[in-house]
Enzyme design. Sequence first.
Site, mmCIF file in Angstrom:
data_model
loop_
_atom_site.group_PDB
_atom_site.id
_atom_site.type_symbol
_atom_site.label_atom_id
_atom_site.label_comp_id
_atom_site.label_asym_id
_atom_site.label_seq_id
_atom_site.Cartn_x
_atom_site.Cartn_y
_atom_site.Cartn_z
ATOM 1 N N GLU A 125 3.335 -0.821 -1.568
ATOM 2 C CA GLU A 125 3.151 -1.709 -2.720
ATOM 3 C C GLU A 125 3.065 -3.165 -2.263
ATOM 4 O O GLU A 125 3.596 -4.079 -2.903
ATOM 5 C CB GLU A 125 4.260 -1.493 -3.740
ATOM 6 C CG GLU A 125 4.342 -0.053 -4.222
ATOM 7 C CD GLU A 125 5.379 0.186 -5.314
ATOM 8 O OE1 GLU A 125 6.072 -0.785 -5.705
ATOM 9 O OE2 GLU A 125 5.498 1.334 -5.773
ATOM 10 N N GLU A 273 4.066 8.584 -4.311
ATOM 11 C CA GLU A 273 5.466 8.576 -4.760
ATOM 12 C C GLU A 273 5.513 8.910 -6.240
ATOM 13 O O GLU A 273 4.793 8.320 -7.053
ATOM 14 C CB GLU A 273 6.118 7.193 -4.565
ATOM 15 C CG GLU A 273 6.350 6.775 -3.134
ATOM 16 C CD GLU A 273 7.019 5.397 -3.040
ATOM 17 O OE1 GLU A 273 7.713 4.990 -4.002
ATOM 18 O OE2 GLU A 273 6.834 4.718 -2.003
#
Length: 493
Positions: A125, A273
Amino acid sequence: MHWMLETMRLELWLGSMLVIFASLSNAIDPFVGINIGTNQSNLPSPEQIVGTLRTHHITHVRLFETNARLLTALSDTGIEVMISVTNDEVSDIGESPSFAATWVNTHVAAFKPATNITAIAVGSEFVSSNPIAATTVLVPAMENLYNALVASNLNDQIKVSTPLSMDMIPKPFPPSTATFNASLNSTIHRILDFLKNSNSFYMLNAFPYDTYVQSNGVFPIQYALFQPLPVVKQIVDPNTLFHYESMLDAMVDATYYSIFAYNSSVIPIIVTETGWPWSGEANESDATVESADTFNNNLIQRVLTGSGPPSQPTMLLKSYIYEMFNDDKKPSYGVFFRNGSSVYDLDLGGPTGNLSGGFCVARKGVDPASLQGGLNWACGPGQANCTAIQSGQPCYLPNTVQNHASYAYNDYYQRKRTVGGTCDFGGTAVITNANPSYGSCIYTGSSNSSAGGVSPPAFVPAGPSGSLSPPHRVPKTGYLIFATVLTCWLLDV
């Protein structure tokens, strides 16, 4: 003129076959893997971790850190491994091709081909946490790593991408109108161009739990947990009239639509995820073991149905559960405690344990001569069926007395325990409820051998070298029938 028509038909047929087989290669590989972080204290040994992966038939892992010991322990297991560049490493790799080459040599080439590394996740991220630096260093880092893989002749085996969070899409519902954050246009455009040109995939971190909590009751919990909704509560995109049976499907589709806004070609998405917490703050009443169990096991069933989200039904879902052990980033998401026991059963299929009497295996640390004596007795006077541990048979490798004794002890025990047979062998054997089966080596007493069972708990030693049994596959029949019909039509037969 006739030969020209036949040539055109043949070219069209060949092109169609390429499309079909390309789709087939994507369609037959749905999987659910798991994330593993190793920068934590009191973790089990790498060998124990790999043993647990094999016991639970987990065929794909994503490592948050490129831990050399764990990469070594994963060698010759057949488990597909996604390794990671940490956020702290992105700048150095993005600024220096030589640093990228060294990184690939150290963390990839040194372990290939024994360790089945198939992807590199560049950062985690990174765009969300470093939006300004993302433009200048993230994509260059991906490019430098890809070029280093090319130089090592590994680019066809290993994909390079970067995990992106759902906060890149400010309004994910309805999916058909979703777009990326406009302030990130330049970065997103460069990332998508790289993924398309390198034939890689989009890595998506998507947590329905977070969206469910933030919706303040707009979405029912059943929608987030892959549970059926009554007709009056079903979630429908008003523009496409697609019905979304789960929030994760909608999140993946929102990402596909956002990609379409930049790029006409489809870039496959892998969910790197997702998960559900089994404990939370006092105001997080839905962060329970029951809900986490429901989410992850329903996720597995959803993925293994072999279909994609409504807008892309042939782009099958592939996902990694967050995560194997708890960490500081998202506490209480771990599927396993650090002592090896599971928070809840995770059913990824495959052989299971035998609750009625367990499995009888060779005790670790026993003198090899004593094990050999027990092995000889089991395969001789004990009348165990030792065919499977002969050369060329499924349980021969690894060719060690520990492995062969375990198989023979267990076969004897399963056959003789109802008439007084015990698991002792002069103190060299021990009962375990963890199924010692691996790959195509199925121990007597497993559910697909001669007895029913339960999911295997706790840690067991890593199994022998060799590939794991394959994960659930989507039947190829439909694709092959379609290919046959199309071929006959094109060739007028």
